[in-house]
Every structure is written in structure tokens, then in C-alpha cells.
Write a protein that holds these residues in place. Structure first.
Motif, mmCIF file in Angstrom:
data_model
loop_
_atom_site.group_PDB
_atom_site.id
_atom_site.type_symbol
_atom_site.label_atom_id
_atom_site.label_comp_id
_atom_site.label_asym_id
_atom_site.label_seq_id
_atom_site.Cartn_x
_atom_site.Cartn_y
_atom_site.Cartn_z
ATOM 1 N N VAL A 1 -1.580 5.132 4.502
ATOM 2 C CA VAL A 1 -0.510 3.793 4.144
ATOM 3 C C VAL A 1 -1.158 3.122 3.515
ATOM 4 O O VAL A 1 -0.726 2.537 2.269
ATOM 5 C CB VAL A 1 0.178 3.289 5.485
ATOM 6 N N ILE A 2 -2.265 2.391 3.986
ATOM 7 C CA ILE A 2 -3.448 1.618 3.243
ATOM 8 C C ILE A 2 -3.758 2.228 1.867
ATOM 9 O O ILE A 2 -3.678 1.175 0.837
ATOM 10 C CB ILE A 2 -4.420 1.115 4.217
ATOM 11 N N PHE B 1 -1.264 0.542 -5.770
ATOM 12 C CA PHE B 1 -0.217 -0.808 -6.399
ATOM 13 C C PHE B 1 -1.034 -2.203 -6.333
ATOM 14 O O PHE B 1 -1.082 -2.657 -7.149
ATOM 15 C CB PHE B 1 1.072 -0.657 -5.642
ATOM 16 N N GLY B 2 -1.639 -2.354 -4.962
ATOM 17 C CA GLY B 2 -2.361 -3.759 -5.189
ATOM 18 C C GLY B 2 -3.418 -3.727 -5.959
ATOM 19 O O GLY B 2 -3.814 -4.867 -6.547
ATOM 20 N N TYR C 1 -2.799 5.132 9.512
ATOM 21 C CA TYR C 1 -3.094 3.863 8.758
ATOM 22 C C TYR C 1 -3.610 4.039 7.667
ATOM 23 O O TYR C 1 -3.499 3.234 6.774
ATOM 24 C CB TYR C 1 -3.978 3.410 9.828
ATOM 25 N N ALA D 1 -2.226 4.423 -0.149
ATOM 26 C CA ALA D 1 -0.995 4.366 -1.006
ATOM 27 C C ALA D 1 -0.614 2.999 -1.496
ATOM 28 O O ALA D 1 -0.525 2.905 -2.742
ATOM 29 C CB ALA D 1 -0.131 4.856 -0.329
ATOM 30 N N ALA D 2 -0.653 1.819 -0.585
ATOM 31 C CA ALA D 2 -0.576 0.603 -0.903
ATOM 32 C C ALA D 2 -1.696 0.000 -1.691
ATOM 33 O O ALA D 2 -1.321 -0.857 -2.865
ATOM 34 C CB ALA D 2 -0.167 -0.410 0.167
ATOM 35 N N PHE D 3 -2.738 0.419 -1.517
ATOM 36 C CA PHE D 3 -4.062 -0.084 -2.217
ATOM 37 C C PHE D 3 -4.011 0.188 -3.780
ATOM 38 O O PHE D 3 -4.364 -0.471 -4.604
ATOM 39 C CB PHE D 3 -5.482 0.664 -1.695
#
Length: 122
Positions: free
Chosen positions: A79-80, A86-87, A76, A82-84
Motif C-alpha cells: 500500500v505504501i 503518486f506522492g 503495508y 503504491a501511494a509513494f
């Protein structure tokens, strides 16, 4: 840097670290308001400074404690994280297009809504 400012910054860091280790918060919830009210920063500067502390492994010792106790889901977190990336990029671009007043109200409103939800609802 004046010694008074250095002491304030150390206390902000210790407070954020303690709360981060205790309840998993620190950056936005502690550091941003503290930089605004105790260091006189504007909302944008406080958010940028708060984000910059995430670049260093500031939570590594707290994470180690949670990992040792089996309270860390690495899949988790990966994934968070990696997405963080971009966000964070797109969120910062949007944030910088807003006035300081609007951004402060959004930040405070978000914290208020989350607090109400956590206190009164499951």
C-alpha cells in the motif's frame, strides 16, 4: 569520473546501505546530505539522485533478512509503495517549484523535527 569521486560515491552507497539495513533509513537521510557536502551537488540534484537509486532493487538483500525473521508486513509495504508513486510525483513537482535555499531549509527542518520527536517523545 575521477577516482576520488568514485571512492566518495562508493562510501556514500555503503554508508546508506549499512544504515538502511541497520535502522531502515538511507536515501534521504544519508544520501542527500552526503551528495551535497561531499559531492558538491545542490539540493534538487541531490534529491533527484537519491530518488533514482530507489528505482533499482537496492534494498533487496536487507529486505530478505527482515522477511526471513518475520519482520516485514507485505500488505503495508504494498500500500505504501503504491501511494509513494503518486506522492513522489506530486512532491517532486512541488519541490522543483521551490528555490534551492527554501528546499534545503525544509529538508533540514524536517530531519530536525523527526529527530527531536524520536529522541524525546514516544
Amino acid at each position: 569520473m575521477p577516482i576520488v569521486d568514485l571512492i566518495k560515491l562508493v562510501l556514500i552507497g555503503i554508508s546508506a546501505g549499512l544504515l538502511s539495513g541497520l535502522v531502515g533509513v538511507g536515501g534521504g537521510i544519508v544520501v542527500v546530505p552526503a551528495l551535497i557536502y561531499f559531492m558538491g551537488m545542490d539540493q534538487h540534484a541531490a534529491q533527484g539522485t537519491s530518488l533514482s537509486i530507489l528505482l533499482l532493487p537496492v534494498g533487496v538483500l536487507a529486505v530478505m533478512n527482515y522477511y526471513k525473521e518475520g519482520n516485514l508486513n507485505m500488505a503495508y509495504a504494498g500500500v505504501i509503495a503504491a501511494a509513494f508513486v503518486f506522492g513522489g510525483y506530486f512532491g517532486s513537482r512541488f519541490s522543483l517549484s521551490l528555490s534551492d535555499d527554501v528546499l534545503s531549509k525544509l529538508f533540514g527542518g524536517f530531519m530536525l523535527l523527526v529527530g527531536i520527536k524520536m529522541i524525546f517523545f514516544k
